[in-house]
Design a protein around this motif. Structure first.
Motif, mmCIF file in Angstrom:
data_model
loop_
_atom_site.group_PDB
_atom_site.id
_atom_site.type_symbol
_atom_site.label_atom_id
_atom_site.label_comp_id
_atom_site.label_asym_id
_atom_site.label_seq_id
_atom_site.Cartn_x
_atom_site.Cartn_y
_atom_site.Cartn_z
ATOM 1 N N GLN A 1 -4.300 9.347 -18.081
ATOM 2 C CA GLN A 1 -6.010 9.276 -17.942
ATOM 3 C C GLN A 1 -5.979 7.263 -17.486
ATOM 4 O O GLN A 1 -6.434 6.941 -16.866
ATOM 5 N N LYS A 2 -5.106 6.577 -18.594
ATOM 6 C CA LYS A 2 -4.897 5.124 -18.516
ATOM 7 C C LYS A 2 -3.953 5.238 -17.002
ATOM 8 O O LYS A 2 -4.670 4.261 -16.174
ATOM 9 N N ASN A 3 -3.270 5.919 -17.055
ATOM 10 C CA ASN A 3 -1.890 5.293 -15.822
ATOM 11 C C ASN A 3 -2.813 5.816 -14.118
ATOM 12 O O ASN A 3 -3.213 4.222 -13.621
ATOM 13 N N LEU A 4 -3.345 6.962 -14.198
ATOM 14 C CA LEU A 4 -4.991 6.903 -13.449
ATOM 15 C C LEU A 4 -5.613 5.927 -13.111
ATOM 16 O O LEU A 4 -5.862 5.385 -11.580
ATOM 17 N N LYS A 5 -6.629 5.061 -14.042
ATOM 18 C CA LYS A 5 -7.523 4.224 -14.161
ATOM 19 C C LYS A 5 -6.811 2.918 -13.550
ATOM 20 O O LYS A 5 -7.548 2.769 -12.376
ATOM 21 N N TRP A 6 -5.268 2.795 -13.797
ATOM 22 C CA TRP A 6 -5.238 1.211 -13.530
ATOM 23 C C TRP A 6 -4.781 1.905 -11.704
ATOM 24 O O TRP A 6 -4.708 0.948 -10.745
ATOM 25 N N HIS A 7 -4.676 3.011 -11.113
ATOM 26 C CA HIS A 7 -4.005 3.229 -10.209
ATOM 27 C C HIS A 7 -5.516 3.548 -9.142
ATOM 28 O O HIS A 7 -5.139 3.170 -8.615
ATOM 29 N N ALA A 8 -6.329 3.574 -9.571
ATOM 30 C CA ALA A 8 -6.974 3.568 -8.846
ATOM 31 C C ALA A 8 -8.038 2.510 -9.123
ATOM 32 O O ALA A 8 -8.890 2.200 -7.743
ATOM 33 N N LEU A 9 -7.977 2.157 -9.974
ATOM 34 C CA LEU A 9 -8.443 0.863 -9.580
ATOM 35 C C LEU A 9 -7.773 -0.656 -9.259
ATOM 36 O O LEU A 9 -8.974 -1.177 -8.483
ATOM 37 N N ILE A 10 -6.703 -0.651 -9.296
ATOM 38 C CA ILE A 10 -6.169 -1.513 -8.242
ATOM 39 C C ILE A 10 -6.620 -1.048 -6.772
ATOM 40 O O ILE A 10 -6.192 -1.924 -5.549
ATOM 41 N N GLY A 11 -5.863 0.018 -6.576
ATOM 42 C CA GLY A 11 -6.101 0.531 -5.347
ATOM 43 C C GLY A 11 -7.328 0.504 -4.444
ATOM 44 O O GLY A 11 -7.384 0.130 -3.254
ATOM 45 N N THR A 12 -8.770 0.653 -5.525
ATOM 46 C CA THR A 12 -9.485 0.214 -4.687
ATOM 47 C C THR A 12 -10.092 -1.063 -4.335
ATOM 48 O O THR A 12 -10.752 -1.343 -3.242
ATOM 49 N N ILE A 13 -8.986 -2.218 -5.453
ATOM 50 C CA ILE A 13 -9.456 -3.983 -4.583
ATOM 51 C C ILE A 13 -8.245 -4.330 -4.163
ATOM 52 O O ILE A 13 -8.777 -5.144 -3.027
ATOM 53 N N ILE A 14 -7.406 -2.888 -3.839
ATOM 54 C CA ILE A 14 -7.013 -3.775 -2.792
ATOM 55 C C ILE A 14 -6.676 -2.730 -1.116
ATOM 56 O O ILE A 14 -6.413 -3.061 0.479
ATOM 57 N N THR A 15 -7.841 -1.820 -1.253
ATOM 58 C CA THR A 15 -7.732 -0.882 0.178
ATOM 59 C C THR A 15 -7.910 -2.160 1.476
ATOM 60 O O THR A 15 -7.509 -1.504 2.691
ATOM 61 N N ILE A 16 -9.204 -2.653 1.591
ATOM 62 C CA ILE A 16 -10.340 -3.691 2.135
ATOM 63 C C ILE A 16 -9.025 -4.401 3.269
ATOM 64 O O ILE A 16 -8.489 -4.405 4.113
ATOM 65 N N PRO A 17 -7.969 -4.832 2.142
ATOM 66 C CA PRO A 17 -6.905 -6.364 2.771
ATOM 67 C C PRO A 17 -5.470 -5.254 3.350
ATOM 68 O O PRO A 17 -4.796 -6.202 4.270
ATOM 69 N N MET A 18 -5.090 -4.330 2.404
ATOM 70 C CA MET A 18 -4.183 -3.922 2.386
ATOM 71 C C MET A 18 -4.635 -3.034 4.434
ATOM 72 O O MET A 18 -3.752 -2.577 4.466
ATOM 73 N N VAL A 19 -5.560 -2.069 4.187
ATOM 74 C CA VAL A 19 -5.751 -1.889 5.756
ATOM 75 C C VAL A 19 -5.647 -3.532 6.675
ATOM 76 O O VAL A 19 -5.456 -2.513 7.770
ATOM 77 N N ILE A 20 -6.510 -4.044 6.684
ATOM 78 C CA ILE A 20 -6.794 -5.357 7.399
ATOM 79 C C ILE A 20 -4.984 -5.212 8.361
ATOM 80 O O ILE A 20 -4.516 -5.788 8.871
ATOM 81 N N ILE A 21 -4.054 -6.244 6.612
ATOM 82 C CA ILE A 21 -2.332 -6.329 6.227
ATOM 83 C C ILE A 21 -1.747 -4.905 7.771
ATOM 84 O O ILE A 21 -1.347 -4.919 8.915
ATOM 85 N N ILE A 22 -2.485 -3.303 7.553
ATOM 86 C CA ILE A 22 -1.589 -2.517 8.183
ATOM 87 C C ILE A 22 -2.248 -2.510 9.900
ATOM 88 O O ILE A 22 -1.286 -2.464 10.664
ATOM 89 N N PHE A 23 -3.204 -2.795 10.051
ATOM 90 C CA PHE A 23 -3.981 -2.411 11.043
ATOM 91 C C PHE A 23 -3.231 -3.877 12.243
ATOM 92 O O PHE A 23 -3.432 -3.541 13.341
#
Length: 455
Positions: free
Chosen positions: A177-199
């Motif tokens: 649950q701790k690993n999943l929390k960090w995975h989900a939290l950081i993934g949420t934070i970087i989603t928009i900038p990462m999608v912009i970088i990819i596109f």
């Protein structure tokens, strides 16, 4: 139905990550390398970029080019890159086999040094990032496919984060649950900038890149302006993305202009009445085109000089602001400016990607752009790391421990979401069909096994 959607997203998220993670790590690390290629090259290639030759005699640029031709037999100049001080002038020399060599001339136009283009830092990072240094259509499609599925991973991760319990506070959270929390939290934070970088990197891709460029060319009002031109001279990376496949207009003068073009012209000895490069540089200055810029030679006797300033060259010292981009065509015999296309002439689509590509490469707004891209890339690697750890904490011995394969019908929302992504990214859509077929086969296999057990 929500639970069914969650499990299905989880399953596809798991398999997508399992298969493309090695590619994503490679692309991210090479992207970080390319992000700082100018800083690396300014230090690694100080001699070629900034030093003076031991020969102090002042030459003209044309004399320097002739000397380079004599030094490197069987090579002729195909491109001249004129940079601002303190950078030296760089020649691209090409032989009959298509092999290239970079030759650097100091302020006296004396030879300082040379490079093999295949192994410069910027070119190696670019080749790894775009084609894994292997090249070929299949590899290019594979890289694009990884980028497309990375977008799916980010968006499906957002869905699972807010529909699941990843960010909910647990009284005694387990290691998973701790690993999943960090995975989900950081993934949420970087989603928009990462999608912009990819596109913003997709214009260079194999399938979607060609589609975007074709659309920009077919509809000048939103893409690149239509010029009345002859067959293209070359596909050169220093020409801005928005005009790199435009067909330059033909030169009208010269005693051999009516003849068919040669495979390679002897540019330095000026056999066909071509103007000297120094004269061309004077014409470029008169056309209000300032340094830095590149001069691409005509490929045949009907071609033109192409002079360009670009925001995405991959050449240290040559990149400019998107708003300063220009592609100009000069008659090779008279030096007369034939036509000129600038950023203000682009349509909205061409402007968007002309602005987006340097954002992707990290030099749109200086060091801040580099730092932001670096942070996003490093966080993306952390997301991959914590995702892997989350899987290991639930993985059973001698088992892949994949999320269950559901036999229930697909929801309308799931279908619409996947169709939208498939339409936006055609290669993703094609791979999606294959993924669905695999799921159907696995479903039938499971039913068959259950029937045998029942018997």
């Amino acid at each position: 139905m929500e639970k069914t959607n969650y499990t299905r997203f989880w399953r596809w998220h798991f398999y997508a990550a399992l298969f493309i993670t090695p590619l994503l790590i490679t692309l991210t690390l090479s992207g970080i390398g390319y992000l700082f290629y100018t800083n690396v090259e300014n230090n690694w290639y100080k001699n070629e970029f900034f030093n003076q030759s031991s020969q102090t005699e002042q030459l003209t640029i044309d004399q320097g080019m002739e000397k380079a031709k004599q030094t490197f037999k069987d090579y002729s100049v195909s491109k001249v890159i004129v940079l601002e001080d303190p950078y030296n002038t760089r020649l691209t020399m090409t032989n009959k086999d298509g092999d290239q060599k970079y030759v650097f001339l100091d302020s006296n136009y004396q030879i300082v040094g040379s490079q093999n283009p295949k192994y410069t830092f910027s070119n190696v990072m670019r080749e790894v990032h775009s084609s894994l240094f292997v090249g070929g259509t299949v590899v290019n499609y594979l890289v694009e496919l990884a980028a497309c599925w990375a977008i799916f991973l980010l968006l499906s991760g957002i869905y699972m984060t807010f529909k699941g319990r990843a960010l909910k506070k647990e009284p005694n959270p387990s290691k998973r649950q701790k690993n999943l929390k960090w995975h989900a939290l950081i993934g949420t934070i970087i989603t928009i900038p990462m999608v912009i970088i990819i596109f913003t990197g997709l214009p260079w891709s194999a399938l979607m890149g060609d589609f975007i460029y074709s659309a920009a060319q077919k509809y000048p009002s939103i893409g690149t302006p239509a010029l009345k031109q002859n067959p293209p001279t070359s596909d050169i990376s220093e020409i801005p993305w928005a005009t790199r496949k435009n067909e330059p207009p033909a030169s009208t003068g010269g005693s051999h202009a009516e003849h068919n073009g040669m495979a390679a012209m002897d540019h330095t000895s000026n056999p066909s009445g071509m103007i000297a490069v120094q004269q061309l540089m004077n014409e470029v200055k008169q056309a209000d085109i300032s340094k830095p810029y590149s001069i691409i030679y005509p490929k045949n006797e009907q071609g033109v000089y192409t002079v360009s300033k670009s925001s995405n060259t991959g050449v240290t010292g040559l990149d400019v602001s998107p708003y300063d981009e220009v592609t100009a065509y000069f008659d090779q015999y008279s030096g007369k400016l034939i036509s000129k296309v600038g950023f203000e002439d682009y349509g909205i689509l061409a402007k968007w990607f002309t602005w987006g590509i340097p954002l992707h490469e990290g030099h749109l707004f200086g060091w801040l752009n580099k730092v932001l891209n670096l942070v996003v890339c490093l966080l993306f690697l952390l997301v991959i790391f914590w995702g892997f750890r989350t899987w290991l904490t639930r993985k059973k011995k001698n088992s892949l421990s994949a999320p269950p394969n559901l036999s229930s019908k697909l929801s309308v929302g799931f279908i619409i979401f996947m169709l939208l992504l498939g339409c936006m990214m055609p290669l993703f859509g094609i791979s999606l069909i294959l993924a669905v077929l695999i799921e159907i086969i696995l479903s039938f296999k499971k039913k068959f096994q259950n029937m045998n057990i029942a018997k």
